[in-house]
Design a protein around this motif. Sequence first.
Motif, short mmCIF file in Angstrom:
data_model
loop_
_atom_site.label_atom_id
_atom_site.label_comp_id
_atom_site.label_asym_id
_atom_site.label_seq_id
_atom_site.Cartn_x
_atom_site.Cartn_y
_atom_site.Cartn_z
N ALA A 105 37.77 0.66 -53.63
CA ALA A 105 38.11 0.36 -52.23
C ALA A 105 36.87 -0.11 -51.47
CB ALA A 105 38.72 1.59 -51.56
N ILE A 106 35.75 0.56 -51.68
CA ILE A 106 34.51 0.17 -51.01
C ILE A 106 34.07 -1.21 -51.46
CG2 ILE A 106 32.03 0.69 -50.85
CD1 ILE A 106 32.90 3.72 -50.96
N SER B 136 35.92 -3.58 -52.74
CA SER B 136 36.89 -4.56 -52.27
C SER B 136 36.65 -4.87 -50.79
CB SER B 136 38.31 -4.02 -52.48
OG SER B 136 39.26 -4.91 -51.97
N ASP B 137 36.40 -3.82 -50.00
CA ASP B 137 36.13 -4.00 -48.58
C ASP B 137 34.86 -4.82 -48.39
OD1 ASP B 137 36.69 -3.54 -45.82
OD2 ASP B 137 35.09 -2.03 -45.80
N GLN B 138 33.83 -4.53 -49.18
CA GLN B 138 32.57 -5.27 -49.09
C GLN B 138 32.77 -6.73 -49.46
OE1 GLN B 138 29.69 -3.97 -47.81
NE2 GLN B 138 29.07 -6.11 -47.82
N GLU B 139 33.56 -6.97 -50.51
CA GLU B 139 33.85 -8.35 -50.94
C GLU B 139 34.59 -9.10 -49.83
OE1 GLU B 139 33.78 -11.69 -53.27
OE2 GLU B 139 32.77 -9.80 -53.66
N ALA B 140 35.54 -8.43 -49.17
CA ALA B 140 36.28 -9.07 -48.07
C ALA B 140 35.33 -9.41 -46.92
CB ALA B 140 37.40 -8.15 -47.59
N LYS B 141 34.40 -8.51 -46.61
CA LYS B 141 33.44 -8.77 -45.53
C LYS B 141 32.54 -9.95 -45.90
CE LYS B 141 33.31 -4.11 -43.67
NZ LYS B 141 32.55 -2.86 -43.56
N GLU C 98 38.01 5.23 -54.91
CA GLU C 98 37.20 5.10 -53.69
C GLU C 98 36.13 4.02 -53.88
OE1 GLU C 98 37.57 9.65 -51.92
OE2 GLU C 98 35.87 9.14 -53.22
#
Length: 173
Positions: free
Chosen positions: A152-153, A155-160, A149
Amino acid sequence: MKLYTETTDGSTIETKESALVWHHQDADPDFGSCQAKELLDHLESVLANEPVVVKSGHHIVEVKPQGISKGLVAEQLLSTMVQRGKRPDFVLCIGDDRSDEDMFEGITNAMSGPTLSPIAEVFACTVGQKPSKAKYYLDDTVDVVRMLEGLAIASDQEAKNLSAQVAELTLST
């Protein structure tokens, strides 16, 4: 295996793509362990001249073809990625059993070869503190889920963050 399943309440047989596994984690601990040892001895004797490997693990007895291991599969997966021009820069390998040790060894070997990117981050984690070829350990499956988890968080933050940087560059040109 069927006979042992019939005589050991709580035991099951799992048919995998490349193995047959007898599980006894839901059986009486003492009886299940005793049956596992007996089954292991029986299968080793009966299958001695066959091209298979019989192994015991944490609440399991496994029969699989010789020459097939999680380590070999991991190495082939990494090689396939390289052949397709997608050299991995992050590898996470998690296992909880002795049968996972050759997988940990396989990814460790890949670190010293041309399979991985020179900047690759490689994490081999065993679940439960025990002697292992894995460099890291997690206490239990709850820790595994928490870590995934967290990844995932992140990775999502890096994508944003990357999207924001691209949008900023686009606006400034």
